[in-house]
Motif scaffolding. Structure first.
Motif, PDB file in Angstrom:
ATOM      1  N   PRO B 331      46.267  57.927  10.347  1.00 55.63           N
ATOM      2  CA  PRO B 331      46.438  58.229   8.921  1.00 55.63           C
ATOM      3  C   PRO B 331      47.761  58.957   8.618  1.00 55.63           C
ATOM      4  O   PRO B 331      48.435  58.629   7.644  1.00 55.63           O
ATOM      5  CB  PRO B 331      45.220  59.110   8.618  1.00 55.63           C
ATOM      6  CG  PRO B 331      44.171  58.655   9.588  1.00 55.63           C
ATOM      7  CD  PRO B 331      44.930  58.330  10.846  1.00 55.63           C
ATOM      8  N   ALA B 332      48.146  59.915   9.469  1.00 57.86           N
ATOM      9  CA  ALA B 332      49.392  60.661   9.219  1.00 57.86           C
ATOM     10  C   ALA B 332      50.606  59.733   9.323  1.00 57.86           C
ATOM     11  O   ALA B 332      51.550  59.828   8.525  1.00 57.86           O
ATOM     12  CB  ALA B 332      49.518  61.815  10.209  1.00 57.86           C
ATOM     13  N   GLU B 335      50.856  57.538   6.234  1.00 58.67           N
ATOM     14  CA  GLU B 335      51.442  58.289   5.114  1.00 58.67           C
ATOM     15  C   GLU B 335      52.965  58.187   5.152  1.00 58.67           C
ATOM     16  O   GLU B 335      53.635  58.110   4.122  1.00 58.67           O
ATOM     17  CB  GLU B 335      51.098  59.785   5.243  1.00 58.67           C
ATOM     18  CG  GLU B 335      49.691  60.162   4.880  1.00 58.67           C
ATOM     19  CD  GLU B 335      49.521  60.306   3.375  1.00 58.67           C
ATOM     20  OE1 GLU B 335      50.416  60.888   2.740  1.00 58.67           O
ATOM     21  OE2 GLU B 335      48.499  59.810   2.866  1.00 58.67           O
ATOM     22  N   TYR B 341      54.388  54.353   1.082  1.00 54.86           N
ATOM     23  CA  TYR B 341      55.613  55.161   1.086  1.00 54.86           C
ATOM     24  C   TYR B 341      56.781  54.381   0.491  1.00 54.86           C
ATOM     25  O   TYR B 341      57.644  54.943  -0.190  1.00 54.86           O
ATOM     26  CB  TYR B 341      55.971  55.609   2.509  1.00 54.86           C
ATOM     27  CG  TYR B 341      57.230  56.448   2.528  1.00 54.86           C
ATOM     28  CD1 TYR B 341      57.179  57.828   2.354  1.00 54.86           C
ATOM     29  CD2 TYR B 341      58.494  55.858   2.665  1.00 54.86           C
ATOM     30  CE1 TYR B 341      58.331  58.590   2.330  1.00 54.86           C
ATOM     31  CE2 TYR B 341      59.653  56.613   2.640  1.00 54.86           C
ATOM     32  CZ  TYR B 341      59.566  57.975   2.472  1.00 54.86           C
ATOM     33  OH  TYR B 341      60.717  58.733   2.428  1.00 54.86           O
ATOM     34  N   ASP B 359      44.303  53.479   7.119  1.00 58.70           N
ATOM     35  CA  ASP B 359      44.842  53.672   5.762  1.00 58.70           C
ATOM     36  C   ASP B 359      43.805  54.373   4.906  1.00 58.70           C
ATOM     37  O   ASP B 359      42.817  53.781   4.496  1.00 58.70           O
ATOM     38  CB  ASP B 359      45.202  52.306   5.166  1.00 58.70           C
ATOM     39  CG  ASP B 359      45.982  52.436   3.871  1.00 58.70           C
ATOM     40  OD1 ASP B 359      45.838  53.476   3.190  1.00 58.70           O
ATOM     41  OD2 ASP B 359      46.738  51.505   3.548  1.00 58.70           O
ATOM     42  N   ARG B 360      44.023  55.658   4.593  1.00 59.31           N
ATOM     43  CA  ARG B 360      43.034  56.467   3.897  1.00 59.31           C
ATOM     44  C   ARG B 360      43.412  56.702   2.445  1.00 59.31           C
ATOM     45  O   ARG B 360      42.923  57.619   1.814  1.00 59.31           O
ATOM     46  CB  ARG B 360      42.923  57.853   4.594  1.00 59.31           C
ATOM     47  CG  ARG B 360      42.560  57.802   6.049  1.00 59.31           C
ATOM     48  CD  ARG B 360      41.059  57.759   6.252  1.00 59.31           C
ATOM     49  NE  ARG B 360      40.727  57.446   7.640  1.00 59.31           N
ATOM     50  CZ  ARG B 360      40.720  58.363   8.622  1.00 59.31           C
ATOM     51  NH1 ARG B 360      41.009  59.621   8.373  1.00 59.31           N
ATOM     52  NH2 ARG B 360      40.414  58.001   9.850  1.00 59.31           N
ATOM     53  N   ARG B 361      44.324  55.904   1.917  1.00 61.76           N
ATOM     54  CA  ARG B 361      44.770  56.189   0.565  1.00 61.76           C
ATOM     55  C   ARG B 361      43.720  55.816  -0.473  1.00 61.76           C
ATOM     56  O   ARG B 361      43.884  56.100  -1.654  1.00 61.76           O
ATOM     57  CB  ARG B 361      46.106  55.503   0.280  1.00 61.76           C
ATOM     58  CG  ARG B 361      47.275  56.229   0.963  1.00 61.76           C
ATOM     59  CD  ARG B 361      48.566  55.456   0.832  1.00 61.76           C
ATOM     60  NE  ARG B 361      48.376  54.108   1.325  1.00 61.76           N
ATOM     61  CZ  ARG B 361      48.669  53.021   0.629  1.00 61.76           C
ATOM     62  NH1 ARG B 361      49.170  53.128  -0.569  1.00 61.76           N
ATOM     63  NH2 ARG B 361      48.462  51.818   1.138  1.00 61.76           N
TER      64      ARG B 361
END
Lengths: 378, 378
Positions: B331-332, B335, B341, B359-361
């Motif tokens: 996840p990081a 991001e 992004y 993908d945690r968006r």
């Protein structure tokens, strides 16, 4: 003789530096605040005359780069003020022994006081201009072939950088874009030089002179004398004009405050053109004085200096002029800081109104209409 | 085992790095030219596998920053290639022992070869991405908390700078504006790390892998086999699409080449979106693959990689995809380098077309029209 700069000297230094700063250098109160805080925390600063500097002293200039208007919003911390010197020092052959001013002008006369106090180092009595100019290569040491490198910059967030550049214009260009990206206000250290070099390249005694000018204005007020006349006397200058500010145009572009001010008086309308600092005074079609000589705006009665960003409609002011260090009048110096560099197509005029024989640009056209001038400003 | 990289390996490395560079990294022939010159002058380069690195080795990455299109106009000299390391080294605790690649991609795989040759230092087999990304903070060491500082930059004129920044995004921001001011192409050195750190934070073996990919394509051509199929096999990827380039939009803004390409084939029209590197492939409304997995364009028959700036109307191409290093799917990491992004409001899709569980968006919208995509590109 060395003297001790304590908190009680700061207001006079800040006032005098705002006069010699010719409109630039930012709000002197902000710089005074920072210097006072530093002295209260770390003790007073020893000011050493250049003739007492050891030949092998390592002197470094400390200054603020950027838009003074931004600095008001985020007063630098003492950590920020000492950070660029800490970043630069490992790249020098020997530790820094003395701090100096890059210019006499607003905050850039008091930030070095704060740096000297915080670092526990003496401050040398002198600066690199004897006035203020907007770009970092515009110092007498550049004319003597000295490099600004290594030069360092630091922001309030903790970012630092050290540059080695092939000339001082490149130092200005790279540091300027970094400064803008970092928030338009950074502390810089630059022009490491020896004590022997300092005596040759710098304007000596200007810190004491600024303090004396500031004190003279205050004393004249107390004694019910004319503070403006006293300032003129201290600076060996002349009064150009008295009147009321009727128009100020100002734009902040590429990190500079550029614009014009018009002052109505008995003799007509005086137009001042500035880029951070006042660079030209015209009366109608006639050029009175241009950079590098000093053009200063003082409050009519109190003699308090007014910076270019503090100019307002309705202010009653007096405009005075004074000679710059004579080395600024060489042909090479006028290439760097004469009116032509700033986009004013006029011959250099000295503070007394005479055309400067050092101006070799070969233009006979010493006059132009105010509208032409407006368009000529880059 | 360590191996010796000589001039005969350079074409394979350059070709393979252009494949793994996913369209970015500039003209591989320019980088190959520089590496070949350096080896001819200074001798071949020892490539050391990470497991043979001493724990206390001091490894520094060397790369080109800026617009690769500019570099073609002013090929860096070997002086420029070694200058940032010379500027940085006095600020390190110990001398640099090894050179590494920041990315596998175009010139940034061969410039470190040139630097290693010129400096007489070994090159470690690995890089910080396993592909190419457009901004300097986009490396696995950032995810491990490593600082890019001290980082240094140098231009062809002789200007250098060294930065210490509070995070790697600030290193990118300050270095990027300096780079643009210095002419849009500088050599940088960054991310000093130990041998022990290198083994943890980097993509290991990628220099050998790039050379193997480049060699496999050449061998397949000689053997009359399908070079694209061989590249897919080497990369454990898949072929996405085959067709003819019918449209390329490209703009160079803020130091990046951003744009889109459309390719017509039997299955419809494939749209590729790029910022230096290919970042997303869509077939009509369907997202096929996004960054961080690799999207590569190869010439239809020869398998020669085509960079984003070399894409032209009428080219017959095949588009392939392959998995990125698994650490790019956290996840990081997503991001930092996921499609969000770069301004593409889609869910991350892996090379095999599946949505990325990292993908945690929280957006369920995995499709969008090509026109929306165009507007979303910053």
């Amino acid at each position: 003789m060395a003297w001790t700069l304590d908190t009680q000297h700061v207001p006079d230094l800040a006032r005098g530096a705002a006069v010699l700063g010719t409109g630039g250098g930012g709000d002197p109160h902000i710089g005074a605040l920072l210097a006072t805080q530093a002295i209260e925390t770390h003790g007073p600063v020893t000011v050493v005359p250049a003739d007492e500097l050891p030949d092998d002293a390592v002197v470094v200039m400390v200054a603020m780069m950027g838009a003074p208007t931004v600095m008001v919003e985020k007063l630098p911390s003492l950590d920020e003020v000492v950070a660029p010197l800490r970043a630069m020092e490992p790249l020098l052959d020997a530790p820094v022994t003395h701090i100096a001013c890059a210019e006499i002008g607003g905050v850039n006369s008091t930030i070095p006081v704060a740096a000297a106090a915080a670092l526990g180092l003496p401050l040398v009595d002198g600066d690199a201009m004897g006035r203020a100019f907007p770009e970092l290569q515009m110092v007498l040491p550049t004319l003597f072939g000295l490099s600004a490198s290594p030069m360092a910059f630091a922001d309030e967030k903790g970012n630092t950088g050290v540059l080695h550049t092939i000339d001082n214009l490149w130092a200005e260009r790279i540091a300027r874009v970094a400064c803008v990206e970092m928030g338009c206000s950074v502390i810089i250290t630059l022009f490491p030089q020896s004590g022997a070099q300092f005596r040759q390249t710098m304007v000596l005694g200007s810190l004491s002179q600024a303090t004396a000018v500031g004190a003279a204005i205050a004393q004249a007020r107390t004694a019910n004398e004319d503070p403006v006349a006293r300032a003129v006397e201290e600076l060996r200058g002349r009064e150009l004009f008295a009147g009321k500010v009727v128009d100020v145009e100002r734009a902040t572009t590429a990190g500079f405050a550029r614009g014009h001010a018009r002052i109505d008086g008995e003799a007509g309308t005086l137009e001042l053109s500035f880029q951070n600092e006042h660079l030209m005074a015209q009366l109608g079609d006639e050029v009175l004085v241009t950079t590098p000589d000093l053009i200063m705006v003082l409050e009519h009665d109190s003699g308090e200096p007014i910076t270019t960003e503090a100019l307002r409609y309705g202010q009653r002011v007096r405009v005075i002029a004074a000679p710059a260090d004579e080395r600024w009048h060489s042909p090479a110096a006028l290439e760097m800081v004469g009116p032509g560099y700033f986009g004013y197509p006029v011959t250099t005029h000295r503070f007394d109104g005479t055309p400067d024989p050092g101006d070799r640009r070969g233009t006979a056209d010493t006059t132009l209409a105010p509208t032409d001038t407006l368009e000529a400003v880059r």
